[in-house]
Structures are given as structure tokens and as C-alpha cells.
Design a protein around this motif. Structure first.
Motif: not given
Ligand code: PBE
Length: 267
Positions: A124-150
Motif C-alpha cells: 500500500m505504501e508503494e502506491i501512496m508514495v507515487e500518489i504523494q509524488d504527484g501521480t493521479e490516483p487512478a493512474e498510479a493504481a493502473a501502474a501499480w496493478v501492471d507492475e504487480n501482476e503476480d
């Protein structure tokens, strides 16, 4: 106890978040348990709290905030929880997924995925940091889902795809829940659902799921932080159990503050 004069330096103010948050009731309890009746718990929002925290740290000024884990602030700043020997904040929570009654019959695939959704604070913290760094939540979520396929494929194991069925998740604008709700929303979108994420205050969030107006939420901090909501609504919704274990709430200060315990706050 401390002779640092922190009370005066922070105007006897604890910087809080939205009034409906469980951590605000816990802090009212702490004020009672530690005889801090001359202290003021200031309500604001999660965003205003982290902005006040960032400003104080930039100036090395004292500040006391209502804080919780998982949260990006621990990756960004050197912080510590004040010890809580009275146990005003309880001994931690698991974050639960809660759905409306009837969801299993109506949207079995979504129900199965929500039941299987489970991750760790570090995820959860990985995506929170991305959002805090300025990525839109939906975009950060899409990237996180892509990177965590397993991990995502474990959550969706055996879940059938659908063709545009509507589902609505409710959440409060706490940074932790913005992250989790957007990740869950992204996975549901990938499964073919037409997803609506609706931001509410804490009470209305629980009420919406209990009344069946919304389909579910991933933001139930049980058994401590949301004890009163559990009590009020627990008979009317279905608790699918923990999606994250080991969440913490308390009072948080910068490391440079020479204070270790809530007991050290002078009254
Ligand atoms: N929180 C984050 C919420 C639950 C999730 C700790 C700010 C609360 O206090 O209700």
C-alpha cells in the motif's frame, strides 16, 4: 515528564484530520485518559494535516499530529509514534473489506475478488508514495496493478470477467484509502466492471454499504479505530475479513522532538 514546554510551543494543539475519522474519537479518548483537558484537537483533513506536518518539519518546529500506518509520511520524514501506556488507541487494527448484503448473489465475480483482495502495508505504501509524488490516483493504481501482476492474479484467481456491470465503491479521502480503493477499482475495471468510486465522510461511507446504496468498501479499521461504526452498522453489512494486517493509529511527532510518550504532554 518533559520540561520542554511543547504545550505552549504548539499552542496546546494536536493537529487532527476530518472530524468523522475514528482516530479523532481515539484522540478525544486520549485527551481524557491523560488529563489533557486544556489541549485542543483541531479538526481539518488528511491533506491539511500532512501539509502542516511538512511545513513544521521544513522549519524544524514542533508539531503533534494524529497519524497512522500505512502512510507515506513515514517514508518521507523521520517520525515517531508517542508511546500510549493508557492504550487510548488500542493495540492496532486490521483493515477489512466490507460489502453490502446480497452482493454475492448479484455480482459473484466482484464479490469473489473483493474476498480474495489482500496485501501488505509495504504494498500500500508503494502506491501512496507515487500518489504523494504527484501521480493521479487512478493512474498510479493502473501502474501499480501492471507492475504487480503476480499478486493481482492471486486476487483474481477463478474470478470470471463481466461485460460492463456497474459497481460502486465508497471511501474517505484518507491517503491510505485513496490508494487501496483506486487499486481495487482498477482491478474491477480490468475484470470488465463499470466502476464508480464515491468519496464520502466516514459515517456516510459505512451507512451507504449498510443500507445497500453502495456495493462495498475496503476501509474498515477493525476492531479499534472504527469500533463505533462496527457497533452501529455491523449487523447490516457483510465483513469479508482483513485485506491488510497490522495497521496502527496514534499521535505522531517529528523525531527531533524531545518527547517519547503521550504522558509527557503537560496539562
Ligand atoms: N484513518 C485512516 C482512518 C481509518 C483509515 C486512520 C485516518 C480513521 O481514523 O478513521
Amino acid at each position: 515528564s518533559s520540561s520542554g514546554g511543547f504545550g505552549e510551543e504548539v499552542d496546546y494543539t494536536i493537529t487532527g484530520i476530518d472530524a468523522g475519522a475514528g482516530i479523532m474519537s481515539q484522540t478525544d479518548q486520549a485527551i481524557e485518559d491523560y488529563n489533557l483537558s486544556n489541549w485542543n484537537l483541531q479538526a481539518s483533513s488528511g491533506a491539511a494535516m500532512t501539509s502542516a506536518l511538512g511545513d513544521a518539519i521544513a522549519n524544524e518546529e514542533p508539531i503533534i499530529v494524529t497519524g497512522w500506518t500505512p502512510h507515506w509520511k513515514f517514508a518521507e520524514y523521520d517520525l515517531k509514534y508517542l508511546e500510549d501506556p493508557e492504550g487510548s488507541y488500542g493495540d492496532g487494527d486490521d483493515i477489512h473489506t466490507v460489502v453490502r448484503q446480497g452482493l454475492e448473489e448479484d455480482l459473484p465475480g466482484a464479490y469473489q475478488f473483493l474476498d480474495q483482495f489482500q496485501w501488505e502495508a509495504s504494498n500500500m505504501e508503494e502506491i501512496m508514495v507515487e500518489i504523494q509524488d504527484g501521480t493521479e490516483p487512478a493512474e498510479a493504481a493502473a501502474a501499480w496493478v501492471d507492475e504487480n501482476e503476480d499478486m493481482v492474479s492471486e486476487w483474481t484467481d477463478g474470478v470470471e470477467e463481466v461485460d460492463g456491470e456497474a459497481i460502486e465503491l465508497v471511501y474517505v479521502a484518507w491517503d491510505s484509502e485513496i490508494a487501496s480503493t483506486n487499486v481495487v477499482g482498477e482491478v474491477l475495471t480490468d475484470l470488465g466492471y463499470d466502476v464508480t468510486l464515491t468519496q464520502l465522510e466516514a459515517g456516510p461511507m459505512f451507512a451507504a454499504v449498510a443500507d445497500g446504496e453502495a456495493d462495498g468498501m475496503v476501509s474498515g479499521w477493525f476492531p479499534n479505530t472504527h469500533a463505533s461504526q462496527m457497533e452501529e452498522y455491523g449487523d447490516s453489512y457483510e465483513d469479508l475479513g482483513p485485506n491488510l494486517e497490522g495497521a496502527i493509529t496514534g499521535l505522531v511527532v517529528p523525531e527531533y522532538m524531545d518527547i517519547e510518550s503521550i504522558e509527557d504532554l503537560e496539562s
